[in-house]
Write a protein that holds these residues in place. Structure first.
Motif, PDB file in Angstrom:
ATOM      1  N   GLY A 322       0.842  -1.191   0.000  1.00  0.00           N
ATOM      2  CA  GLY A 322       0.000   0.000   0.000  1.00  0.00           C
ATOM      3  C   GLY A 322       0.878   1.242   0.000  1.00  0.00           C
ATOM      4  N   GLN A 323       0.235   2.404  -0.014  1.00  0.00           N
ATOM      5  CA  GLN A 323       0.988   3.658   0.014  1.00  0.00           C
ATOM      6  C   GLN A 323       0.235   4.687   0.839  1.00  0.00           C
ATOM      7  OE1 GLN A 323       1.839   5.480  -3.813  1.00  0.00           O
ATOM      8  NE2 GLN A 323       3.605   6.573  -2.992  1.00  0.00           N
ATOM      9  N   VAL A 324       0.940   5.293   1.788  1.00  0.00           N
ATOM     10  CA  VAL A 324       0.371   6.322   2.653  1.00  0.00           C
ATOM     11  C   VAL A 324       0.251   7.631   1.873  1.00  0.00           C
ATOM     12  CG1 VAL A 324       0.707   7.631   4.786  1.00  0.00           C
ATOM     13  CG2 VAL A 324       1.402   5.228   4.661  1.00  0.00           C
ATOM     14  N   VAL A 325      -0.812   8.387   2.118  1.00  0.00           N
ATOM     15  CA  VAL A 325      -0.964   9.713   1.527  1.00  0.00           C
ATOM     16  C   VAL A 325      -0.901  10.760   2.638  1.00  0.00           C
ATOM     17  CG1 VAL A 325      -2.346   8.891  -0.419  1.00  0.00           C
ATOM     18  CG2 VAL A 325      -3.494   9.655   1.683  1.00  0.00           C
ATOM     19  N   LEU A 326      -0.557  11.980   2.254  1.00  0.00           N
ATOM     20  CA  LEU A 326      -0.556  13.119   3.166  1.00  0.00           C
ATOM     21  C   LEU A 326      -1.509  14.177   2.635  1.00  0.00           C
ATOM     22  CD1 LEU A 326       3.264  13.554   3.963  1.00  0.00           C
ATOM     23  CD2 LEU A 326       1.551  12.275   5.260  1.00  0.00           C
ATOM     24  N   THR A 327      -1.959  15.042   3.537  1.00  0.00           N
ATOM     25  CA  THR A 327      -2.887  16.120   3.171  1.00  0.00           C
ATOM     26  C   THR A 327      -2.388  17.430   3.746  1.00  0.00           C
ATOM     27  OG1 THR A 327      -4.782  14.615   3.121  1.00  0.00           O
ATOM     28  CG2 THR A 327      -5.258  16.961   3.333  1.00  0.00           C
ATOM     29  N   ASN A 328      -2.492  18.493   2.963  1.00  0.00           N
ATOM     30  CA  ASN A 328      -2.129  19.815   3.454  1.00  0.00           C
ATOM     31  C   ASN A 328      -3.262  20.791   3.149  1.00  0.00           C
ATOM     32  OD1 ASN A 328      -0.520  21.603   4.796  1.00  0.00           O
ATOM     33  ND2 ASN A 328       0.779  22.091   3.059  1.00  0.00           N
ATOM     34  N   PHE A 329      -3.195  21.965   3.775  1.00  0.00           N
ATOM     35  CA  PHE A 329      -4.239  22.983   3.622  1.00  0.00           C
ATOM     36  C   PHE A 329      -3.586  24.332   3.362  1.00  0.00           C
ATOM     37  CE2 PHE A 329      -5.968  19.597   6.169  1.00  0.00           C
ATOM     38  CZ  PHE A 329      -7.259  19.438   5.697  1.00  0.00           C
ATOM     39  N   ALA A 330      -4.318  25.196   2.669  1.00  0.00           N
ATOM     40  CA  ALA A 330      -3.813  26.544   2.410  1.00  0.00           C
ATOM     41  C   ALA A 330      -3.623  27.297   3.714  1.00  0.00           C
ATOM     42  CB  ALA A 330      -4.768  27.286   1.477  1.00  0.00           C
ATOM     43  N   ASN A 331      -4.511  27.046   4.687  1.00  0.00           N
ATOM     44  CA  ASN A 331      -4.428  27.715   5.993  1.00  0.00           C
ATOM     45  C   ASN A 331      -4.576  26.680   7.099  1.00  0.00           C
ATOM     46  OD1 ASN A 331      -4.494  29.519   8.149  1.00  0.00           O
ATOM     47  ND2 ASN A 331      -6.688  29.951   7.885  1.00  0.00           N
ATOM     48  N   PRO A 332      -3.478  26.034   7.499  1.00  0.00           N
ATOM     49  CA  PRO A 332      -3.585  25.031   8.568  1.00  0.00           C
ATOM     50  C   PRO A 332      -4.134  25.595   9.868  1.00  0.00           C
ATOM     51  CG  PRO A 332      -1.471  24.857   7.438  1.00  0.00           C
ATOM     52  CD  PRO A 332      -2.120  26.115   6.953  1.00  0.00           C
ATOM     53  N   ASN A 333      -3.912  26.917  10.118  1.00  0.00           N
ATOM     54  CA  ASN A 333      -4.437  27.522  11.341  1.00  0.00           C
ATOM     55  C   ASN A 333      -5.953  27.586  11.346  1.00  0.00           C
ATOM     56  OD1 ASN A 333      -2.550  28.336  13.446  1.00  0.00           O
ATOM     57  ND2 ASN A 333      -1.508  29.453  11.814  1.00  0.00           N
ATOM     58  N   GLY A 334      -6.564  27.368  10.174  1.00  0.00           N
ATOM     59  CA  GLY A 334      -8.019  27.349  10.111  1.00  0.00           C
ATOM     60  C   GLY A 334      -8.619  26.017  10.503  1.00  0.00           C
ATOM     61  N   LEU A 335      -7.792  25.004  10.725  1.00  0.00           N
ATOM     62  CA  LEU A 335      -8.295  23.700  11.146  1.00  0.00           C
ATOM     63  C   LEU A 335      -8.836  23.774  12.569  1.00  0.00           C
ATOM     64  CD1 LEU A 335      -5.381  21.440   9.817  1.00  0.00           C
ATOM     65  CD2 LEU A 335      -7.677  21.624   8.847  1.00  0.00           C
ATOM     66  N   GLN A 336      -9.828  22.961  12.843  1.00  0.00           N
ATOM     67  CA  GLN A 336     -10.404  22.913  14.190  1.00  0.00           C
ATOM     68  C   GLN A 336      -9.797  21.745  14.948  1.00  0.00           C
ATOM     69  OE1 GLN A 336     -14.648  22.481  14.328  1.00  0.00           O
ATOM     70  NE2 GLN A 336     -14.691  22.164  16.548  1.00  0.00           N
ATOM     71  N   ASN A 337      -9.233  22.038  16.115  1.00  0.00           N
ATOM     72  CA  ASN A 337      -8.645  21.006  16.951  1.00  0.00           C
ATOM     73  C   ASN A 337      -9.753  20.324  17.745  1.00  0.00           C
ATOM     74  OD1 ASN A 337      -7.122  19.462  18.768  1.00  0.00           O
ATOM     75  ND2 ASN A 337      -5.513  21.001  18.876  1.00  0.00           N
ATOM     76  N   ILE A 338      -9.887  18.995  17.591  1.00  0.00           N
ATOM     77  CA  ILE A 338     -10.949  18.265  18.290  1.00  0.00           C
ATOM     78  C   ILE A 338     -10.384  17.369  19.385  1.00  0.00           C
ATOM     79  CG2 ILE A 338     -12.509  18.338  16.320  1.00  0.00           C
ATOM     80  CD1 ILE A 338     -11.716  15.434  15.727  1.00  0.00           C
ATOM     81  N   GLY A 339      -9.093  17.539  19.691  1.00  0.00           N
ATOM     82  CA  GLY A 339      -8.473  16.729  20.729  1.00  0.00           C
ATOM     83  C   GLY A 339      -7.949  15.413  20.173  1.00  0.00           C
ATOM     84  N   GLY A 340      -7.180  14.737  20.966  1.00  0.00           N
ATOM     85  CA  GLY A 340      -6.597  13.471  20.524  1.00  0.00           C
ATOM     86  C   GLY A 340      -5.591  13.661  19.405  1.00  0.00           C
ATOM     87  N   ASN A 341      -4.951  14.838  19.369  1.00  0.00           N
ATOM     88  CA  ASN A 341      -3.992  15.166  18.303  1.00  0.00           C
ATOM     89  C   ASN A 341      -4.631  15.115  16.925  1.00  0.00           C
ATOM     90  OD1 ASN A 341      -1.867  15.653  19.982  1.00  0.00           O
ATOM     91  ND2 ASN A 341      -0.847  13.698  19.655  1.00  0.00           N
ATOM     92  N   GLN A 342      -5.883  15.496  16.830  1.00  0.00           N
ATOM     93  CA  GLN A 342      -6.584  15.435  15.560  1.00  0.00           C
ATOM     94  C   GLN A 342      -7.236  16.780  15.244  1.00  0.00           C
ATOM     95  OE1 GLN A 342      -8.523  11.346  14.666  1.00  0.00           O
ATOM     96  NE2 GLN A 342      -8.761  11.608  16.874  1.00  0.00           N
ATOM     97  N   TRP A 343      -7.263  17.100  13.957  1.00  0.00           N
ATOM     98  CA  TRP A 343      -7.922  18.292  13.457  1.00  0.00           C
ATOM     99  C   TRP A 343      -8.930  17.900  12.394  1.00  0.00           C
ATOM    100  CZ3 TRP A 343      -2.664  18.084  14.429  1.00  0.00           C
ATOM    101  CH2 TRP A 343      -2.130  19.031  15.306  1.00  0.00           C
ATOM    102  N   VAL A 344      -9.897  18.784  12.199  1.00  0.00           N
ATOM    103  CA  VAL A 344     -10.867  18.585  11.126  1.00  0.00           C
ATOM    104  C   VAL A 344     -10.906  19.829  10.243  1.00  0.00           C
ATOM    105  CG1 VAL A 344     -12.316  16.951  12.398  1.00  0.00           C
ATOM    106  CG2 VAL A 344     -12.762  19.414  12.591  1.00  0.00           C
ATOM    107  N   GLU A 345     -11.310  19.624   9.032  1.00  0.00           N
ATOM    108  CA  GLU A 345     -11.383  20.694   8.034  1.00  0.00           C
ATOM    109  C   GLU A 345     -12.487  21.679   8.384  1.00  0.00           C
ATOM    110  OE1 GLU A 345     -12.793  20.980   3.336  1.00  0.00           O
ATOM    111  OE2 GLU A 345     -12.373  19.037   4.273  1.00  0.00           O
TER     112      GLU A 345
END
Length: 412
Positions: A322-345
Motif C-alpha cells: 500500500g501507500q500512505v498519503v498526506l494532506t495539506n491545507f492553504a491555511n492550517p491555522n483554520g483547522l479545528q482542533n478536536i483533541g486526541g492530536n486530531q484536526w478537522v477541516e
C-alpha cells in the motif's frame, strides 16, 4: 474608573497562562503543536466618531493560534511509527469521518488495518493483485498478511570463469559421480510451482580448445538421458581465442526438470551464460541467479520516504502492500482542533490537498520515527513568568483603583 481595563487584563493573562499550561502539559505528546494566545486592544466607539483622545478600555483575545512548525524527529522501535518531515498531515478515517493528525504512532488491528491510539484508520492507496499501487480516492489501508505465493524457476543466469588449462575430456565418458570425467561443476537450488526446492547441478566438460559441453542433473538424476545410455549434453559453449563466449548451442540451453512432488512437471529452466569467460585461471562463479522462490510468510514491513509500505517475507521476497498519503491545507491555522492530536477541516482552512509524500509541496515520511512536540519547554517557562507578572500588574491596577474609589467615598 479603570476596573474594566484591569479586569480584561486579568482575563487575558489567565487565558495566556492556560495556553502555556496546556503547552507544558503536552510537551511530551507526539505530534503536538503548541498554542499561542494573540491579543488585541479595545477602544470604545464615540458618537462623533473621533477617537484621537480616547483611552483604550482594555484588551481582548484575538485568537488562539497553533504554531505548525516542525518538531524534532526521534527514533522508534515500531516500524509502523511514521514521522512527517515537512508539510502535511496523516489522513485518518474514523468510521468514515475524516480527521487529520501529525501523530504517526500506528499499529495493526486484528483486521490488518493501520490504526492510531483512538482507533482511527490510516488512509492511502491500495494495491491490486499484481502489487501495483492504485491511485485514486484514498481508502483505509489494510495490510494483507497472507503468504507470498511460490514461483517456479524459469531462468538461471550464470556468469562463470572456466579454466582453459584443463585437459580435454570425452563426452561419452561423462559420469556425474566421477569428478575425473568433468572439468568443473556448480549447483543452485531451484523451485517447482509448489515451492519445493530442487538442486540443479551443472557440469562443464572441456572437449577442445574453446569448446565446452554442458551436462546437468536434477537432484542427482541426469537430465536428457537415462543411464546406462550414452551421456547426452544439454548443449555446448564456444569461446574465441580471446576467451570471450561466442555463443551456445542451442540458444538458450534448457534444463527440463521432472518432479514427483505434485507440482507442474516438467518445468523448463533457460540457462543464460552471458558474461562467461575462458582463461588461464582457476574456475570461479562471478554471478549466479535464479528467479524462483518458495512460499513465505510476512515477517515485517517498512515505509519508504514516498509512503510506500513494503512487506518483507521469510522467503527473502518483498512486495508493495500500500501507500500512505498526506494532506495539506492553504491555511492550517483554520483547522479545528478536536483533541486526541486530531484536526478537522473547516471553511477557514481551505480545501484539502491530498497526494503522495514528497509531491505537491508535501513532506516526506520517515519510518520507525516519531515527531516530537514542538513545544520549547524553556521558552514556555519564561513565558509563564511573564504572564504571571502581567497578571500581578493588572491586579495591582484594580487594587489602586479600589483605593482611589475608597478615598472618594470617604470625602465629607
Amino acid at each position: 474608573m479603570s476596573f474594566q481595563q484591569g479586569l480584561s487584563g486579568l482575563n487575558a493573562a489567565t487565558k495566556s497562562l492556560e495556553a502555556i499550561g496546556n503547552n507544558v502539559a503536552n510537551s511530551s505528546t507526539v505530534g503536538f503543536k503548541q498554542s499561542q494566545v494573540q491579543f488585541s486592544d479595545i477602544y470604545a466607539n464615540t458618537l462623533t466618531g473621533s477617537g484621537s483622545n480616547d483611552t483604550g478600555i482594555g484588551v481582548q483575545i484575538a485568537r488562539v493560534a497553533q504554531l505548525f512548525s516542525q518538531g524534532n524527529v526521534a527514533t522508534s522501535a515500531n516500524p509502523l511509527d511514521m514521522a512527517i518531515s515537512g508539510n502535511g498531515f496523516f489522513r485518518m478515517s474514523n468510521n468514515g469521518a475524516i480527521t487529520y493528525t501529525r501523530n504517526g504512532q500506528f499499529q495493526l488491528d486484528k483486521a490488518g488495518f493501520i490504526v492510531n491510539a483512538t482507533g482511527g484508520k490510516l488512509t492511502g492507496y491500495a494495491v491490486n493483485a499484481q502489487g501495483v499501487v492504485q491511485n485514486g480516492a484514498p481508502t483505509e489501508i489494510q495490510i494483507n498478511g497472507g503468504d507470498s505465493a511460490p514461483q517456479a524457476t524459469s531462468i538461471y543466469d550464470a556468469s562463470l570463469k572456466l579454466d582453459s588449462r584443463k585437459s580435454d575430456l570425452t563426452v561419452a565418458g561423462f559420469d556425474p559421480d566421477d569428478p575425473a570425467t568433468f572439468s568443473d561443476s556448480t549447483s543452485v537450488p531451484v523451485f517447482d510451482s509448489l515451492g519445493n526446492s530442487h538442486t540443479l547441478r551443472t557440469f562443464y566438460v572441456k572437449t577442445g580448445a574453446g569448446d565446452w559441453s554442458v551436462f546437468a542433473t536434477n537432484d542427482g538424476v541426469p537430465i536428457g538421458y537415462t543411464p546406462p545410455a550414452v551421456p547426452v549434453p544439454l548443449g555446448t559453449m564456444s569461446f574465441s581465442t580471446g576467451g570471450i563466449l561466442t555463443g551456445t548451442t542451442p540458444n538458450p540451453i534448457v534444463a527440463s526438470m521432472a518432479v514427483t512432488t505434485g507440482a507442474a512437471t516438467p518445468f523448463d529452466i533457460s540457462i543464460d551464460y552471458t558474461g562467461t569467460q575462458q582463461n588461464a585461471g582457476d574456475f570461479g562463479v562471478a554471478k549466479q541467479f535464479q528467479d524462483g522462490f518458495a512460499s513465505g510468510s510476512l515477517s515485517g514491513f517498512n515505509v519508504s520516504t514516498d509512503g510506500t509500505i513494503v512487506g518483507n517475507y521469510t522467503n527473502g521476497r518483498s512486495a508493495v502492500l500500500g501507500q500512505v498519503v498526506l494532506t495539506n491545507f492553504a491555511n492550517p491555522n483554520g483547522l479545528q482542533n478536536i483533541g486526541g492530536n486530531q484536526w478537522v477541516e473547516t471553511a477557514d482552512s481551505g480545501v484539502p490537498l491530498t497526494s503522495t509524500p514528497g509531491t505537491s509541496g508535501l513532506g516526506s515520511v520517515q519510518s520507525a520515527r516519531i515527531e516530537e512536540s514542538n513545544v520549547d519547554l524553556t521558552a514556555e517557562l519564561v513565558n509563564m513568568i511573564t504572564a504571571q507578572r502581567v497578571y500581578q500588574a493588572n491586579a495591582q491596577t484594580i487594587k489602586t483603583e479600589d483605593q482611589i474609589m475608597q478615598t472618594l467615598v470617604n470625602l465629607r
